[in-house]
Structures are given as C-alpha cells and as structure tokens.
Design an enzyme around this catalytic site. Structure first.
Site, mmCIF file in Angstrom:
data_model
loop_
_atom_site.group_PDB
_atom_site.id
_atom_site.type_symbol
_atom_site.label_atom_id
_atom_site.label_comp_id
_atom_site.label_asym_id
_atom_site.label_seq_id
_atom_site.Cartn_x
_atom_site.Cartn_y
_atom_site.Cartn_z
ATOM 1 C CD GLN B 112 4.487 -8.126 -2.133
ATOM 2 O OE1 GLN B 112 3.425 -8.548 -1.681
ATOM 3 N NE2 GLN B 112 4.574 -6.982 -2.767
ATOM 4 C CB SER B 115 5.063 -4.245 4.373
ATOM 5 O OG SER B 115 4.218 -4.124 3.269
ATOM 6 C CD GLU B 230 0.389 -6.867 -3.903
ATOM 7 O OE1 GLU B 230 1.248 -5.961 -3.931
ATOM 8 O OE2 GLU B 230 0.095 -7.506 -2.879
HETATM 9 C C1 LIG Z 1 -3.846 -9.126 4.825
HETATM 10 C C2 LIG Z 1 -2.619 -8.401 4.443
HETATM 11 C C3 LIG Z 1 -1.632 -9.064 3.737
HETATM 12 C C4 LIG Z 1 -0.454 -8.425 3.403
HETATM 13 N N1 LIG Z 1 0.514 -9.137 2.748
HETATM 14 C C5 LIG Z 1 1.704 -8.544 2.492
HETATM 15 C C6 LIG Z 1 2.756 -9.291 1.907
HETATM 16 O O1 LIG Z 1 2.624 -10.473 1.608
HETATM 17 N N2 LIG Z 1 3.934 -8.679 1.696
HETATM 18 C C7 LIG Z 1 4.135 -7.369 1.990
HETATM 19 O O2 LIG Z 1 5.222 -6.866 1.745
HETATM 20 N N3 LIG Z 1 3.144 -6.604 2.545
HETATM 21 C C8 LIG Z 1 1.947 -7.180 2.817
HETATM 22 N N4 LIG Z 1 0.933 -6.433 3.383
HETATM 23 C C9 LIG Z 1 1.222 -5.069 3.793
HETATM 24 C C10 LIG Z 1 0.530 -3.971 3.026
HETATM 25 O O3 LIG Z 1 1.101 -3.808 1.747
HETATM 26 C C11 LIG Z 1 0.634 -2.687 3.859
HETATM 27 O O4 LIG Z 1 -0.100 -2.891 5.037
HETATM 28 C C12 LIG Z 1 0.121 -1.473 3.145
HETATM 29 O O5 LIG Z 1 0.954 -1.112 2.073
HETATM 30 C C13 LIG Z 1 -0.065 -0.262 4.089
HETATM 31 O O6 LIG Z 1 1.069 0.000 4.841
HETATM 32 P P1 LIG Z 1 0.965 0.210 6.417
HETATM 33 O O7 LIG Z 1 0.263 -0.957 6.954
HETATM 34 O O8 LIG Z 1 2.319 0.485 6.926
HETATM 35 O O9 LIG Z 1 0.044 1.468 6.620
HETATM 36 P P2 LIG Z 1 0.477 2.999 6.475
HETATM 37 O O10 LIG Z 1 1.250 3.198 5.227
HETATM 38 O O11 LIG Z 1 1.084 3.472 7.720
HETATM 39 O O12 LIG Z 1 -0.934 3.665 6.261
HETATM 40 C C14 LIG Z 1 -1.795 4.019 7.348
HETATM 41 C C15 LIG Z 1 -2.941 4.861 6.790
HETATM 42 O O13 LIG Z 1 -2.401 6.069 6.231
HETATM 43 C C16 LIG Z 1 -2.817 6.228 4.902
HETATM 44 N N5 LIG Z 1 -1.777 6.869 4.108
HETATM 45 C C17 LIG Z 1 -0.459 6.580 4.068
HETATM 46 N N6 LIG Z 1 0.166 7.342 3.177
HETATM 47 C C18 LIG Z 1 -0.758 8.143 2.623
HETATM 48 C C19 LIG Z 1 -0.731 9.151 1.606
HETATM 49 N N7 LIG Z 1 0.373 9.478 0.958
HETATM 50 N N8 LIG Z 1 -1.893 9.732 1.283
HETATM 51 C C20 LIG Z 1 -3.052 9.397 1.916
HETATM 52 N N9 LIG Z 1 -3.135 8.481 2.879
HETATM 53 C C21 LIG Z 1 -1.999 7.852 3.217
HETATM 54 C C22 LIG Z 1 -3.073 4.811 4.410
HETATM 55 O O14 LIG Z 1 -3.948 4.787 3.295
HETATM 56 C C23 LIG Z 1 -3.677 4.165 5.634
HETATM 57 O O15 LIG Z 1 -5.037 4.448 5.703
HETATM 58 C C24 LIG Z 1 -0.259 -7.064 3.735
HETATM 59 C C25 LIG Z 1 -1.258 -6.383 4.432
HETATM 60 C C26 LIG Z 1 -2.423 -7.039 4.778
HETATM 61 C C27 LIG Z 1 -3.466 -6.287 5.534
#
Ligand SMILES: Cc1cc2nc3c(=O)[nH]c(=O)nc-3n(C[C@H](O)[C@H](O)[C@H](O)COP(=O)(O)OP(=O)(O)OC[C@H]3O[C@@H](n4cnc5c(N)ncnc54)[C@H](O)[C@@H]3O)c2cc1C
Lengths: 371, 392
Positions: B112, B115, B230
C-alpha cells in the site's frame, strides 16, 4: 465455553422491552419525579406499584406465580433502561436479587405465595447479606441461624441492606451448622434503621435480627451455592445497569459538547474534549460487551464464575469514569445540584461497591481463571 | 436455503474435496477462492457468495478447526485485507478477475503506497504526481513506510492528478506494478532492527490506464474504502479467548518466581480489558453487512492498539531482569513476510500499532467527528487549491 455460539444481538422481545421502558421512563419518571422521590422522607411506594402494573416487579418471576416470566438477558435490558433514568426503588433488591435467590433455592414452589406477592408489587423483598465494610464474601457472614424445635432462631446485624426501608420481607444470610443459607424473615419481626445513602435514589438500612424465630419453611435450602450464584447474577445485572448509567451520562456530555460554545466554537471541536468522548464511547462499548455476555451465561456455572466478575471489573470503573468525565465536560453547571450529572455519578459509585469492589471482583475472576 | 446454510455447505464441500492436510496451501487457497469462501461478502465469481460479512467469522472458525492454513490473510494483509475490498467496491470486473485469485493464493503479494514524507495523517496532502500520457500515466514522487514493498508484485497507490483542485479532489487511485521500470525500493529499518517497511521512489514510472481504479479525481473516496478496510483488518479479527498478546503475558506470569499481588492485579486488569475488547469485536462482526465497514471500525482499532502496547510492555516487566535482554540482538534483517515476534520484539513492534493504519489521535478524531457527529477542527487548508496549502 464450548459448543453453541452466543448471539449478542437484541431479540425482538428485547427491542420491545427497551423501547417501551425508554418511553415510559422518559414520560412518566423524568428526573423531577426521581428527585421528588429521592428527597421524600419516607420511601415511595406508588412508583413501585406503577412498575408492578407494568410487570416489572415480577419481570423474572415465572408466569405460574403471576410474573412476567422473562429471562436474564431481557431483565438486563430493563435494568439498563432503569439505570439510564436513575429510577428509584427496589428493582435490583426485590425483582433481581431476592427473586433470583428464591428461584434458585431448593424448592421455589414452597415460596410461591411470596413470589406472587413480589410479582404483583404487594410484597417487596430485600436481601440482607453484608455485615462488614469489606465483607462481600459469604465467608464473612457471622449472623447465625440455630435450630429451635421445628424452626430456626436468627441472630445478627446486617448493614447497608439495599432497599431495607422498602422491604416487607428479608432474605437474610445466616450461618448454620451445615453452612450458610438464606432465610425468609418478615420485616415486622426485625428492627430496621434507615441510613442515608450516597446514591439517594436507592435507600438502605441497618437491620437487626434479635433472636428472631422463624418456621422450618423459612429456610430457602439453596445453601452457599445459591447465595453465590445470586450475587454473581446480581453483579451481571448491575453491570447492565451501569451501562445504562454510563450511557446516559455520556449522552448528556456529548450533547453539551455539541451545543456549548467557547472561543467561538463548540467545545466538542476541541480535541481535548473530542478525544475524551471518543475514548468514553470506546470504553462504553467494551462495558456493554461484558455485560451482555454475563447475562447470557447464567446457566453455565463455570462460565458465570468468570463472566460475572469480568462484567463488574470492566463496567464498574467505566461507569465511574464516564459519569465523572461527564461532570468535567459540563463545567460548572455539571457541579450543581440542579443538573442531573451528579445523580449518575453517585449511582455509578454506589453500584460499583454494592456487590463487591473492583479488587474483590478482580481477584475472584483470577481465581476462576486459575491465575 | 438460508445464507448461513449456504456458507456451511460451501465449507463442508471445500473441506471434503480439498482436505487441508493433504492439500498444498496455495492449492487450498485457490479452491477456497473458487468456492466463494475467500471473502464471503464479495459477489460470486470474485471470491465471495454475496452474503453478509457477519458470516466471515464462521468461515474462519470452521477452516481453522478443519486444519486449514489461514496465514495468507496475515502474510498478504495489504492485499487480502485491503486491496480486495477496494477492488470489490471500486474495481471493474476484469480487474477483479486479473488480481483477486493470485492475491488470495499468495502468488502475488501486495503493498500500500499511501504515506509520503510530507503526508502522513494528512494523507490528502500527498504530492506524488500522475500525469496522463495517452493510454498511460506517468508517476513521479516518493512514498514511505511501505510495508512489504520489497516483496510485492502490486502496489495500491494514490497520486495527485490535479494540483489545482482542492486537495481531496485532485487525487486518483491506481494499481502499480512494483516490477515496472522506474520503481526503486529501499529498506527502512524499524526500532526492532527489522525492515518490514521501505521507501519507494517513482521516476517516470508508467502505469497503464486500465490499472486505474474508479474515476479520475475519485482517489480520495477509494482511499477511504482502503483505510476503513485496513482498520477492520487490524482491529476486527476474531480471536479465541485468552490468545494473542495476553497469552504471552499469562505465560510470563506463570514462570517460577513471579508471585506478586500487584503484578497479579495488573495482569487480571489487562486480561479483563482484552476479553472485553474481544467481545466487542465479536459484536461488531455480528452486525457487519456487505460492503465497506463504517467508521465504527475505528473503535476496535483504537482499543486494540492501545491495549496491545500496554500488554506487551507489561510482559517485559513480568520478565524482570530478563526484560533487559534482547535475544538474538539487533541484526538488521529484511523479513519477507509478516514475522512472528518474541516478547521483546513484540514489545517494540507494538509501538507501531497506534501509528500504522492511522494514529490513535486520528482514530479519536474519526470517532468524534464521524461516529459522534462532533464538529471538526477549524482548518486552514479546506478551500485552497492544493498548490497553495502551507506545508512543512
Ligand atoms: C509499522 C508501520 C507500517 C506502515 N505501513 C504503511 C504502509 O504499508 N503503507 C502506507 O502508506 N503507510 C504505512 N505506514 C504509515 C502510517 O500510515 C503513517 O505513519 C501514519 O499515518 C502517521 O503519519 P506520519 O508518520 O506522517 O505522522 P504524522 O501525521 O506527522 O503524525 C505525527 C503525530 O502528530 C499527530 N497528529 C497528526 N495530525 C493530527 C491531528 N489532526 N490531530 C491530532 N494529532 C495529530 C499524530 O497522531 C502523531 O502523533 C506505516 C507505519 C508504520 C509505523
């Protein structure tokens, strides 16, 4: 649990029970009336007569004794609605605990007249079990029943007896030479002292049994096993009531979060509030799950021994937490006597101690699991 | 015949005609797909029987009892748990015929690609672009945290096709061939030392238009279907009582020398919480119908993620000084499937539970706004064209 798979979906009957109860309680027993009954100096009887006419006093009493003949999953739905409305009166004491004890006794037919009276509302029965602050276990019972001719003489003091001021009949737990059992003792042979309660919608009292003589038939005969089962089923029904209490407090908080504006926005748009409500919903659903499960396994002693304390372990803290957070989300108004938030907060707290506190249930659940 | 009876009959026939202990897993999964027991709620011919999703737990239970291998769901989770739901709702028939069966048999692994470095929780802000060129689209950009990209044949990808539209509107959804030219996959190592996930670079990667899912500009809608599936794939799996993380905690508690009333109380609290969450999952599945799960799936995901972190951390505590070790050490490896974890790795891996598939904060937003109907945050990006949105 092996074999049959349980369904947690409401039956058609249960949907009807819920909607009828919701309608009646909202229209006929709004919080104004709850408060009136709660503040009156004497225990109210008219409301109980009304509920008896609806078939609620004898909800669990089999039809052959004039009751409604429903099962525990049905009664749990009613208990939840009564919790939602913080309805006063002896439903838990008489319609659930005393009824369960009588039906689980050696020979319920011997108590047919009593059950009929309870079903038509003319007799309120209360269980007089506890003697010590933390004495939830039947081991803690010191009250004695000594043989006297054909009958028994009962001596002891029971405290925090739920619905004692309403009661016409007490089912008192007492120790005999062959273990603990319950005895039916009419209220005019004992001394009842009403005691003020945290949850003023439910009355309690001290009950003194001063060498009260009762006939042989007064002994229920189900022994300690029946007492424990009754208390477990009671805990399961209380968990359902707690779900109702918590869901009403949650709905009030949600409504307030939508309509109260500060800083130019609804307070529910602030994440500190929104996320708390999301957590409240999540935990409420978990409490609902364990409560639904417990009332569905009352006929399976092995599973009930796990499911009943589990229901208490989850639903008690959830109800305490949600009703407390509801006050917080309401702000100052939530701390006023006029607002209903405190009725729920108090009901939840008292209900989470009535049949055992968190540690008691936790430990019993562990024993049942072999942990 | 009732739906339940049809399902039971199909299971009976599958188990009789393809006894699991005599059939290779891939062959069994093919037969399971053909019998309509891969996703019972899909249409017939697409791995389903067209019945409610609530029959799915029956299938899983009976197949497990019958000795069938059901690990494909976990090992190809991005495909079977999410891609399939997307194809069944938004795909065309020939797309379903092409992709679903080899997905279910594990012949083709899926990933997928949502991100990006600049777009995580705020997925709709993503900047990977897709530009039309005749019957093809040309992809450019970078994806990140892509689980299993290094073994995947196909990727579910969402890309920007109109940078001048408001950010949710200019997106389109594709299936990209991970073996195509211009796709580069680099491992990203996690706190466990393993690289389950990757960063993926697209440079002028060509995607045929017949690999587009749903309409141009409809990408956000398709992405939502993916995410709802998901969350249910993560938090909605029915498990036996006392299994999973809590079983590991119970084992650790039963080790000699752990006899402490405080630890016992804590263990029992967690046991009760996991049993309650488990029953809630069963209840949610009882009411599941055909189609895409609703936002309610987020409560299960939230409960499960938070609880799993607590239980795995408590298990390490039960291990005492043993919990300061790390058997095997941090060898940087690149597993080819979803690995099983020892308690120490499970403890570390659990930290991802409240990040992957949408963070717990985002789950709470969804529950608050979509389930409870509370107003959203004031937003600065809503009415702007994507190009003009402020970003870090
Ligand atoms: C083990 C693992 C596997 C993954 N596998 C996939 C995959 O296969 N494909 C894929 O596409 N993605 C994948 N992901 C990505 C995952 O979906 C993202 O990491 C996640 O959506 C968070 O985005 P970010 O890491 O950019 O954090 P950010 O969005 O930058 O968030 C950072 C912090 O800010 C907080 N935050 C952000 N916005 C808000 C809001 N509006 N209100 C309150 N708090 C907020 C978040 O909760 C978090 O604590 C994976 C992640 C992990 C850890």
């Amino acid at each position: 649990m092996t074999g049959v798979r349980l369904s947690y979906l409401p039956s058609e009957d249960q949907d009807l029970i819920r909607s009828a109860a919701r309608k009646y309680l909202t229209e006929k027993i709004p919080s104004d009336r709850v408060r009136e009954i709660m503040m009156a100096s004497e225990p109210d009887r008219s409301l109980w007569d009304e509920l008896a006419d609806l078939g609620w006093a004898g909800f669990l009493v089999p039809e052959e004794y004039g009751g409604s003949g429903f099962g525990y999953p049905d009664a749990a739905v009613l208990a939840e609605e009564l919790g939602r409305a913080v309805t006063p009166g002896p439903f838990l004491a008489s319609a659930v605990l005393a009824t369960t004890a009588l039906l689980g006794s050696g020979d319920p037919r011997r108590h047919g007249d009593l059950l009929s009276g309870m079903a038509d509302g003319s007799v309120v029965a209360a269980s007089a079990i506890y003697e010590k602050r933390r004495g939830w276990d039947p081991e803690d019972i010191d009250t004695t029943a000594n043989p006297d001719g054909d009958g028994w003489v009962i001596t002891g003091r029971k405290r925090w007896v739920l619905s004692a001021p309403h009661a016409d009949m007490f089912l008192v737990s007492a120790r005999t030479d062959d273990g603990v059992d319950l005895f039916a003792v009419p209220s005019d042979t004992v001394i009842v002292t009403p005691t003020p309660t945290l949850d003023a919608t439910r009355r309690q009292g001290d009950v003194v049994f001063d060498s009260v003589a009762v006939p042989a038939e007064a002994r229920l005969g189900g022994g300690e096993e029946n007492l424990r089962r009754t208390l477990d089923i009671g805990a399961a029904v209380v968990a359902s009531e707690q779900v109702g209490v918590a869901s009403a407090a949650f709905d009030m908080a949600l409504d307030h979060a939508r309509t109260r504006f500060q800083f130019g926005r609804a307070i529910g748009s602030f994440q500190a509030v929104k996320h708390r409500l999301a957590d409240m919903l999540t935990r409420l659903e978990n409490a609902r799950s364990v409560a639904l499960h417990a009332v569905r396994v009352v006929d399976d002693p092995v599973e009930l021994a796990i499911a009943a304390p589990l229901a208490a372990v989850i639903a008690g803290p959830v109800a305490n937490w949600i009703t407390g957070e509801s006050i917080q989300i309401h702000g100052g108004i939530g701390f006023t006597w006029e607002h209903d938030a405190h009725l729920y907060f108090k009901r939840a707290k008292a209900a989470s101690l009535l049949l055992g506190d968190h540690g008691y249930h936790l430990s019993r659940m562990g024993d049942a699991l072999g942990l | 015949m009732t739906d339940a009876a049809r399902v039971e009959e199909a299971i009976d026939r599958l188990l009789t005609e393809h006894p699991p202990n005599e059939t290779a897993p891939a062959e069994f999964w093919g037969a399971q797909y053909d019998a309509g027991l891969a996703w019972v709620w899909h249409e017939e011919g697409s791995g389903g029987l067209g019945v409610d999703r609530s029959h799915h737990p029956t299938v899983m239970r009976r197949l497990t009892e019958g000795g069938a291998d059901t690990s494909n769901r976990r090992r190809n989770v991005l495909g079977i748990g999410m891609g399939a739901g997307v194809l069944s709702v938004h795909g065309r028939d020939e797309q379903r015929q092409r992709w679903l069966r080899p997905m279910f048999t594990m012949d083709e692994i899926w990933c997928q690609l949502f991100s990006e470095p600049g777009a995580g929780s705020d997925l709709a802000d993503l900047s990977t672009s897709a530009v039309r060129d005749g019957d093809e689209w040309i992809l450019n950009g970078q994806k990140v945290w892509t689980t299993l990209a290094h073994v995947a044949k196909w990727g579910l990808i969402i890309a920007r096709t109109d940078p001048d539209a408001q950010k949710h509107r200019g997106l389109t959804y594709f299936v990209v061939d991970m073996e195509a030219e211009g796709v580069e996959v680099r491992p990203l190592y996690q706190i466990t030392g393993e690289a389950e996930f990757n960063e993926v670079f697209f440079s002028d990667t060509r995607v045929p238009d017949d690999q587009r899912i749903d309409d141009v500009g409809a990408g956000w809608r398709v992405a939502m279907t993916t995410l709802m599936n998901e969350r249910v794939a993560i938090g909605g799996t029915e498990t036996p009582r006392g299994s999973g993380a809590i079983a590991v905690a119970v084992d650790a508690y039963r080790e000699p020398g752990v006899d402490d009333p405080v630890l016992r109380a804590r263990l029992l609290e967690l046991w009760a919480e996991s049993e309650a969450a488990r029953l809630t999952t069963i209840r949610a599945n009882e009411t599941a119908t055909v189609g895409t799960p609703g936002p309610e799936g987020s409560t299960g995901k939230l409960s499960w993620a938070e609880l799993n972190k607590e239980i795995t951390a408590f298990t390490v505590e039960l291990m005492g000084l043993g919990g300061t070790g790390f058997p095997g050490g941090y060898e940087l490896t690149r597993p080819t499937g979803m690995p099983d974890y020892d308690p120490m790795r499970a403890f570390l891996r659990a930290r991802a539970n409240s990040i992957e598939g949408g963070t717990s904060e985002i789950m709470r937003n969804i529950i608050g706004e979509r389930v409870l109907g509370l107003p959203g945050e004031p937003r600065v990006d809503k009415d702007l064209p994507w190009r003009e949105v402020p970003r870090s």
